[in-house]
Design a protein around this motif. Structure first.
Motif: not given
Length: 327
Positions: A128-134, A317-323, A212-217, A183-187
């Motif tokens: 999940l991208n957290m903002g509009s951007m170039n 660690m990420l609170g993921v439940r298998q769907t 939260l699973f925070v992916q710093m790019v 029920g999905a979790r997010f990157e």
């Protein structure tokens, strides 16, 4: 007393119990939507190649597989559920890695298109991208003279005139549709410091939920640069905003990939590699596969004393439940 052994306070103090090093999650972004077939003969785009490389990356140590779809005829990024269905079931059948399907798709896709695959496949995690951007890689258009497919050069050159749309409304829609409903979790992909504050906003509204699973790019033209000071700053701000309610990972584009992953591992974070982010396995040396990049970063992080997490450990660690679809 004569003959008594000498002692000191340090000798008398009980030994402190050592804390085991924290397990490290390796994510592998298998194909993405930036690179095109001309740029590397090893970039997977057919269903068979995507599935094979994904499974091999999992065997090499990737706990999470970050997946995009491609048109199998010419390799162009595709949002179509039918194209995802060409490889996702096979990956689920052949390994137990956490399936992470993009909601970012490509900069050329509408929000409805970007959600077609995730809505149809019910993955355990979505990006999940957290903002509009170039989000610009138009300079790649001048690096190649002979293109394998006609769509490639216009596609990359168009990015200089496109805003990668991720409005607050878009983010809320994805959080509700994929998170609350399915029920999905997010990157949470954060390309700049402001994206961390956006995530904090949705955390305050209880639409984003810990852990939260925070992916710093780093290193995308239009986002924060690949400077070590920026990594330290992003981590400082994330600590301030999220406390102990998050896990964090790092990805860096191109030549910065392994260096930044190594820094993140040394700082206690997790890492992402893969041919979405870089086509190379070393200076001037193209990666032959995603598994090669995974194996390389695994060797590095284990030398740093960080054991690699299994898929089930990553889920915990990420609170993921298998769907049901993933089970």
């Amino acid at each position: 007393m004569a003959g008594a052994p000498e002692t000191n306070a340090a000798d008398a103090a009980p030994a402190k119990k050592r804390t085991a090093p924290k397990k490290l999650i390796i994510s592998c972004a298998v194909t993405g939507a930036v690179h095109t077939p001309t740029m590397s003969p090893h970039l997977p785009f057919t269903p068979n190649d995507i599935a094979t490389q994904a499974v091999d990356a999992a065997k090499a140590g990737a706990a999470i597989l970050h997946l995009h779809a491609r048109d199998p005829e010419d390799g162009r990024p595709s949002p179509k559920l039918a194209h995802y269905e060409g490889f996702v079931p096979r990956i689920r059948q052949q390994c137990d890695a956490v399936i992470n399907i993009t909601t970012g798709g490509s900069t050329a896709m509408t929000m409805e298109q970007r959600l077609e695959g995730p809505l149809g496949l019910a993955p355990e995690i979505c990006s999940l991208n957290m903002g509009s951007m170039n989000f610009v890689y138009s300079d790649l258009g001048s690096r190649y003279q002979d293109w394998r497919f006609p769509w490639e050069k216009p596609y990359v050159e168009a990015t200089k005139n496109v805003i990668f749309r991720n409005t607050f409304g878009d983010i809320e829609t994805i959080l509700r549709e994929m998170g609350e409903t399915r029920g999905a979790r997010f990157e949470y992909e954060c390309y700049d410091v402001g994206h961390l504050y956006t995530l904090a906003h949705f955390l305050d509204r209880k639409l984003a939920t810990p852990p939260l699973f925070v992916q710093m790019v780093f290193g995308i033209l239009g986002g924060i640069g690949a400077d070590p000071d920026n990594l330290a700053h992003m981590k400082t701000i994330a600590d301030r905003l999220f406390g102990d309610a998050f896990e964090w990972s790092v990805l860096a584009a191109g030549r910065h990939q392994i260096n930044f992953a190594t820094m993140a591992a040394a700082m206690g974070g997790h890492v992402r590699v893969g041919m979405e982010d870089s086509l190379y396995a070393g200076p001037g040396r193209m990666a032959q596969s995603n598994a090669e990049q995974v194996a390389k970063i695994r060797r590095i992080v284990e030398e740093l004393g960080r054991p690699v997490a299994t898929p089930d450990e990553a889920r915990e660690m990420l609170g993921v439940r298998q769907t049901a679809a993933a089970a």
